[in-house]
Design a protein around this motif. Structure first.
Motif, PDB file in Angstrom:
ATOM      1  N   GLY A 158       0.842  -1.179   0.000  1.00 19.44           N
ATOM      2  CA  GLY A 158       0.000   0.000   0.000  1.00 19.44           C
ATOM      3  C   GLY A 158       0.879   1.232   0.000  1.00 19.44           C
ATOM      4  O   GLY A 158       2.109   1.138  -0.001  1.00 19.44           O
ATOM      5  N   ALA A 159       0.271   2.392   0.017  1.00 18.10           N
ATOM      6  CA  ALA A 159       1.038   3.628  -0.015  1.00 18.10           C
ATOM      7  C   ALA A 159       1.918   3.783   1.223  1.00 18.10           C
ATOM      8  O   ALA A 159       2.975   4.413   1.171  1.00 18.10           O
ATOM      9  CB  ALA A 159       0.097   4.817  -0.129  1.00 18.10           C
ATOM     10  N   GLY A 160       1.486   3.178   2.328  1.00 21.18           N
ATOM     11  CA  GLY A 160       2.219   3.370   3.576  1.00 21.18           C
ATOM     12  C   GLY A 160       3.066   2.220   4.039  1.00 21.18           C
ATOM     13  O   GLY A 160       3.779   2.333   5.044  1.00 21.18           O
ATOM     14  N   GLY A 161       3.023   1.096   3.323  1.00 19.03           N
ATOM     15  CA  GLY A 161       3.809  -0.024   3.809  1.00 19.03           C
ATOM     16  C   GLY A 161       3.642  -1.287   3.004  1.00 19.03           C
ATOM     17  O   GLY A 161       2.948  -1.321   1.979  1.00 19.03           O
ATOM     18  N   LEU A 162       4.275  -2.358   3.512  1.00 16.67           N
ATOM     19  CA  LEU A 162       4.335  -3.632   2.808  1.00 16.67           C
ATOM     20  C   LEU A 162       4.152  -4.771   3.807  1.00 16.67           C
ATOM     21  O   LEU A 162       4.732  -4.745   4.904  1.00 16.67           O
ATOM     22  CB  LEU A 162       5.701  -3.766   2.122  1.00 16.67           C
ATOM     23  CG  LEU A 162       5.942  -4.963   1.222  1.00 16.67           C
ATOM     24  CD1 LEU A 162       5.278  -4.739  -0.134  1.00 16.67           C
ATOM     25  CD2 LEU A 162       7.443  -5.185   1.030  1.00 16.67           C
ATOM     26  N   GLY A 163       3.341  -5.761   3.456  1.00 17.61           N
ATOM     27  CA  GLY A 163       3.246  -6.981   4.241  1.00 17.61           C
ATOM     28  C   GLY A 163       4.223  -7.992   3.685  1.00 17.61           C
ATOM     29  O   GLY A 163       4.360  -8.131   2.472  1.00 17.61           O
ATOM     30  N   VAL A 164       4.943  -8.695   4.559  1.00 23.99           N
ATOM     31  CA  VAL A 164       5.963  -9.648   4.121  1.00 23.99           C
ATOM     32  C   VAL A 164       5.732 -11.002   4.770  1.00 23.99           C
ATOM     33  O   VAL A 164       5.577 -11.093   5.992  1.00 23.99           O
ATOM     34  CB  VAL A 164       7.383  -9.146   4.467  1.00 23.99           C
ATOM     35  CG1 VAL A 164       8.431 -10.179   4.075  1.00 23.99           C
ATOM     36  CG2 VAL A 164       7.664  -7.822   3.775  1.00 23.99           C
TER      37      VAL A 164
END
Length: 228
Positions: A158-164
């Motif tokens: 997303g614009a604010g982050g990443l799920g890993v």
């Protein structure tokens, strides 16, 4: 967990076999297809309804039309995930967003990473979605903490982050450097990030804290293709 039937349409037999092996571990059924015609016949087969299609766009001259045809053959809006390496350009990502496709899977994903990447599409009601608009995405991610570098597979962006997705999530609050590449984009996204949440059963959520201007442009361009 209910058994699903997944169509795996890719020109490379080794990739089809690796995905099939990962699905078999969870007792899901795999329907392999090496050509566009074979994929369309499988999608139209009502005796074994397909729950999800993984698609290599290079199987057809027009990848977007191929995706639309598969969904029409299935007779219902099945989720379709595109193999990221088969996306030729950012403009194709924009066209796929209008179809729409459900996400992207990296062809190089290992056995352990394939099922977690597909889980949001196979079981959307059970998937733990985080707050804020996120785009499901499965691409390799490089995470650096000090001199140590580890790898994982993205869950969403997303614009604010990443799920890993990783078997060894870092503690909440850990600062790190993040590098990954979005489908259809010409360069890597690099971001100074911090672990916002950590769950050994899922992975970790990374919050962007500092993103270089060129990386921000790549990120915004990709997100824009999915929001339009």
């Amino acid at each position: 967990m209910s058994v699903k039937t997944i169509l795996v349409a890719h020109h490379d037999a080794a990739i089809r076999d690796r995905v099939a092996a990962a699905l078999a571990d969870a007792r899901h059924a795999c329907v392999p297809a090496a050509t566009a015609d074979a994929a369309r016949r499988a999608a139209a087969d009502r005796s074994t309804p397909v729950s999800l299609a993984l698609v290599d766009l290079s199987l057809a001259p027009d990848g977007v039309a191929f995706v639309c045809a598969l969904r029409e053959d299935a007779g219902r809006p099945i989720p379709i995930v595109v193999f990221a390496g088969s996306v030729p350009s950012a403009s194709e990502v924009a066209a796929l967003a209008a179809v729409p496709v459900s996400g992207y899977l990296n062809e190089s994903a290992n056995l352990a990473g394939i099922l977690p990447a597909l889980a949001p599409h196979l079981f959307p009601d059970n998937f733990n979605r985080r707050a804020g608009h996120r785009i499901t995405l499965a691409v390799p991610v490089s995470v650096q903490v000090g001199p140590a570098i580890t790898a994982g597979t993205s869950l969403n962006v997303g614009a604010g982050g990443l799920g890993v997705r990783t078997m060894d999530p870092l503690p909440k609050g850990t600062a790190l450097e993040l590098v990954f590449r979005l489908p259809g984009q010409p360069g890597d996204v690099r971001a100074s990030s911090r672990v916002a949440w950590s769950d050994r059963n899922v992975g970790m959520g990374l919050r962007f804290e500092k993103v270089a201007a060129e990386s921000q442009d790549l990120l915004e361009a990709f997100i824009a293709t999915r929001d339009n």
